[in-house]
Design a protein around this motif. Structure first.
Motif, PDB file in Angstrom:
ATOM      1  N   SER A   3      -8.899   0.340   7.381  1.00 22.55           N
ATOM      2  CA  SER A   3      -8.877  -1.180   7.322  1.00 22.55           C
ATOM      3  C   SER A   3      -7.531  -1.435   8.134  1.00 22.55           C
ATOM      4  O   SER A   3      -6.586  -0.452   7.965  1.00 22.55           O
ATOM      5  N   ALA A   4      -7.444  -2.465   8.797  1.00 20.56           N
ATOM      6  CA  ALA A   4      -6.278  -2.998   9.498  1.00 20.56           C
ATOM      7  C   ALA A   4      -5.968  -4.281   8.689  1.00 20.56           C
ATOM      8  O   ALA A   4      -5.029  -5.033   9.313  1.00 20.56           O
ATOM      9  N   GLY A   5      -6.349  -4.522   7.604  1.00 14.90           N
ATOM     10  CA  GLY A   5      -6.076  -5.794   6.766  1.00 14.90           C
ATOM     11  C   GLY A   5      -4.862  -5.562   6.091  1.00 14.90           C
ATOM     12  O   GLY A   5      -4.510  -4.586   5.711  1.00 14.90           O
ATOM     13  N   ASN A   6      -4.269  -6.588   5.664  1.00 20.22           N
ATOM     14  CA  ASN A   6      -3.227  -6.816   4.854  1.00 20.22           C
ATOM     15  C   ASN A   6      -3.282  -7.082   3.514  1.00 20.22           C
ATOM     16  O   ASN A   6      -2.584  -7.842   2.906  1.00 20.22           O
ATOM     17  N   PHE A   7      -4.559  -6.729   2.978  1.00 17.72           N
ATOM     18  CA  PHE A   7      -4.903  -7.085   1.532  1.00 17.72           C
ATOM     19  C   PHE A   7      -5.794  -6.075   0.971  1.00 17.72           C
ATOM     20  O   PHE A   7      -6.466  -5.181   1.787  1.00 17.72           O
ATOM     21  N   VAL A   8      -5.873  -6.092  -0.345  1.00 13.75           N
ATOM     22  CA  VAL A   8      -6.744  -5.228  -0.998  1.00 13.75           C
ATOM     23  C   VAL A   8      -7.631  -6.131  -1.960  1.00 13.75           C
ATOM     24  O   VAL A   8      -7.310  -7.030  -2.288  1.00 13.75           O
ATOM     25  N   PHE A   9      -8.977  -5.671  -2.123  1.00 15.16           N
ATOM     26  CA  PHE A   9      -9.831  -6.440  -2.930  1.00 15.16           C
ATOM     27  C   PHE A   9     -10.115  -5.346  -4.225  1.00 15.16           C
ATOM     28  O   PHE A   9     -10.288  -4.327  -4.039  1.00 15.16           O
ATOM     29  N   ALA A  10      -9.519  -5.752  -5.422  1.00 15.24           N
ATOM     30  CA  ALA A  10      -9.523  -5.185  -6.398  1.00 15.24           C
ATOM     31  C   ALA A  10     -10.222  -5.846  -7.585  1.00 15.24           C
ATOM     32  O   ALA A  10     -10.225  -7.030  -7.796  1.00 15.24           O
ATOM     33  N   SER A  11     -10.874  -4.915  -8.482  1.00 18.20           N
ATOM     34  CA  SER A  11     -11.617  -5.288  -9.619  1.00 18.20           C
ATOM     35  C   SER A  11     -11.132  -4.669 -10.852  1.00 18.20           C
ATOM     36  O   SER A  11     -11.018  -3.705 -10.913  1.00 18.20           O
ATOM     37  N   PRO A  12     -10.792  -5.453 -11.708  1.00 17.20           N
ATOM     38  CA  PRO A  12     -10.021  -5.227 -12.861  1.00 17.20           C
ATOM     39  C   PRO A  12     -11.431  -4.445 -13.671  1.00 17.20           C
ATOM     40  O   PRO A  12     -12.450  -4.593 -13.670  1.00 17.20           O
ATOM     41  N   PRO A  13     -10.985  -3.585 -14.757  1.00 17.58           N
ATOM     42  CA  PRO A  13     -11.918  -2.763 -15.517  1.00 17.58           C
ATOM     43  C   PRO A  13     -13.018  -3.424 -16.320  1.00 17.58           C
ATOM     44  O   PRO A  13     -14.107  -3.201 -16.321  1.00 17.58           O
ATOM     45  N   ASP A  14     -12.583  -4.767 -16.611  1.00 21.60           N
ATOM     46  CA  ASP A  14     -13.699  -5.687 -17.254  1.00 21.60           C
ATOM     47  C   ASP A  14     -14.640  -6.411 -16.247  1.00 21.60           C
ATOM     48  O   ASP A  14     -15.481  -7.121 -16.810  1.00 21.60           O
ATOM     49  N   ARG A  15     -13.999  -6.240 -15.076  1.00 23.66           N
ATOM     50  CA  ARG A  15     -15.049  -7.144 -14.140  1.00 23.66           C
ATOM     51  C   ARG A  15     -14.647  -8.620 -14.296  1.00 23.66           C
ATOM     52  O   ARG A  15     -15.761  -9.208 -13.905  1.00 23.66           O
ATOM     53  N   ASN A  16     -13.577  -8.860 -14.985  1.00 25.09           N
ATOM     54  CA  ASN A  16     -13.387 -10.398 -15.046  1.00 25.09           C
ATOM     55  C   ASN A  16     -12.440 -10.772 -14.172  1.00 25.09           C
ATOM     56  O   ASN A  16     -11.233 -11.197 -14.592  1.00 25.09           O
ATOM     57  N   GLY A  17     -12.736 -11.285 -12.870  1.00 26.00           N
ATOM     58  CA  GLY A  17     -11.811 -11.453 -12.018  1.00 26.00           C
ATOM     59  C   GLY A  17     -10.998 -12.816 -12.115  1.00 26.00           C
ATOM     60  O   GLY A  17      -9.953 -12.770 -11.893  1.00 26.00           O
ATOM     61  N   ARG A  18     -11.798 -13.716 -12.823  1.00 26.24           N
ATOM     62  CA  ARG A  18     -11.122 -14.855 -13.258  1.00 26.24           C
ATOM     63  C   ARG A  18      -9.982 -14.804 -14.091  1.00 26.24           C
ATOM     64  O   ARG A  18      -8.986 -15.446 -14.179  1.00 26.24           O
ATOM     65  N   ILE A  47      -0.883  -7.999   0.696  1.00 28.62           N
ATOM     66  CA  ILE A  47       0.069  -7.193   0.669  1.00 28.62           C
ATOM     67  C   ILE A  47       1.474  -7.949   0.785  1.00 28.62           C
ATOM     68  O   ILE A  47       1.509  -8.551   2.132  1.00 28.62           O
ATOM     69  N   GLY A  48       2.390  -7.741   0.067  1.00 28.65           N
ATOM     70  CA  GLY A  48       3.754  -8.325   0.353  1.00 28.65           C
ATOM     71  C   GLY A  48       4.885  -7.474   0.546  1.00 28.65           C
ATOM     72  O   GLY A  48       4.642  -6.409   0.871  1.00 28.65           O
ATOM     73  N   THR A  49       6.122  -7.679   0.007  1.00 26.54           N
ATOM     74  CA  THR A  49       7.100  -6.758   0.145  1.00 26.54           C
ATOM     75  C   THR A  49       6.884  -5.949  -1.065  1.00 26.54           C
ATOM     76  O   THR A  49       6.211  -6.153  -1.990  1.00 26.54           O
ATOM     77  N   ARG A  50       7.929  -4.782  -0.810  1.00 24.31           N
ATOM     78  CA  ARG A  50       7.782  -3.848  -2.242  1.00 24.31           C
ATOM     79  C   ARG A  50       7.904  -4.525  -3.410  1.00 24.31           C
ATOM     80  O   ARG A  50       7.422  -4.298  -4.326  1.00 24.31           O
ATOM     81  N   GLU A  51       9.063  -5.492  -3.330  1.00 31.52           N
ATOM     82  CA  GLU A  51       9.397  -5.955  -4.712  1.00 31.52           C
ATOM     83  C   GLU A  51       8.231  -7.237  -5.321  1.00 31.52           C
ATOM     84  O   GLU A  51       8.079  -7.013  -6.512  1.00 31.52           O
ATOM     85  N   GLU A  52       7.523  -7.914  -4.525  1.00 34.59           N
ATOM     86  CA  GLU A  52       6.407  -8.518  -4.793  1.00 34.59           C
ATOM     87  C   GLU A  52       5.419  -7.771  -5.294  1.00 34.59           C
ATOM     88  O   GLU A  52       4.659  -8.053  -6.204  1.00 34.59           O
ATOM     89  N   MET A  53       5.267  -6.617  -4.678  1.00 34.84           N
ATOM     90  CA  MET A  53       4.076  -5.681  -5.158  1.00 34.84           C
ATOM     91  C   MET A  53       4.220  -4.913  -6.425  1.00 34.84           C
ATOM     92  O   MET A  53       3.384  -5.064  -7.267  1.00 34.84           O
ATOM     93  N   GLU A  54       5.701  -4.808  -6.590  1.00 32.94           N
ATOM     94  CA  GLU A  54       6.059  -4.116  -7.929  1.00 32.94           C
ATOM     95  C   GLU A  54       5.828  -5.218  -9.108  1.00 32.94           C
ATOM     96  O   GLU A  54       5.428  -4.926 -10.113  1.00 32.94           O
ATOM     97  N   ARG A  55       6.119  -6.428  -8.765  1.00 28.11           N
ATOM     98  CA  ARG A  55       6.113  -7.500  -9.560  1.00 28.11           C
ATOM     99  C   ARG A  55       4.587  -7.889 -10.182  1.00 28.11           C
ATOM    100  O   ARG A  55       4.309  -7.826 -11.022  1.00 28.11           O
TER     101      ARG A  55
END
Length: 64
Positions: A3-18, A47-55
């Motif tokens: 991918s060349a995108g600057n984002f990820v699509f993530a699904s939590p374990p309970d699949r409750n994105g909201r 995807i942001g800065t390293r600090e943003e992603m760690e937060r």
């Protein structure tokens, strides 16, 4: 998949994105939640800065 995108699509374990969206929102972390039934189980996280992603990772663990 490659991918060349600057984002990820993530699904939590309970699949409750909201629930994850709401938990991040109150922490002032903005992500994209989709209401479409095919996508509502996850979040689009840019995807942001390293600090943003760690937060963001810390917040996701807290929301759990």
């Amino acid at each position: 998949l490659e991918s060349a995108g600057n984002f990820v699509f993530a699904s939590p374990p309970d699949r409750n994105g909201r629930r994850f969206y709401d938990g991040l929102y109150v922490r002032k972390i903005l992500v994209r939640h989709f209401s479409d039934p095919l996508l509502c189980h996850g979040l689009r996280i840019s995807i942001g800065t390293r600090e943003e992603m760690e937060r963001t990772l810390v917040a996701l663990r807290e929301i759990g």
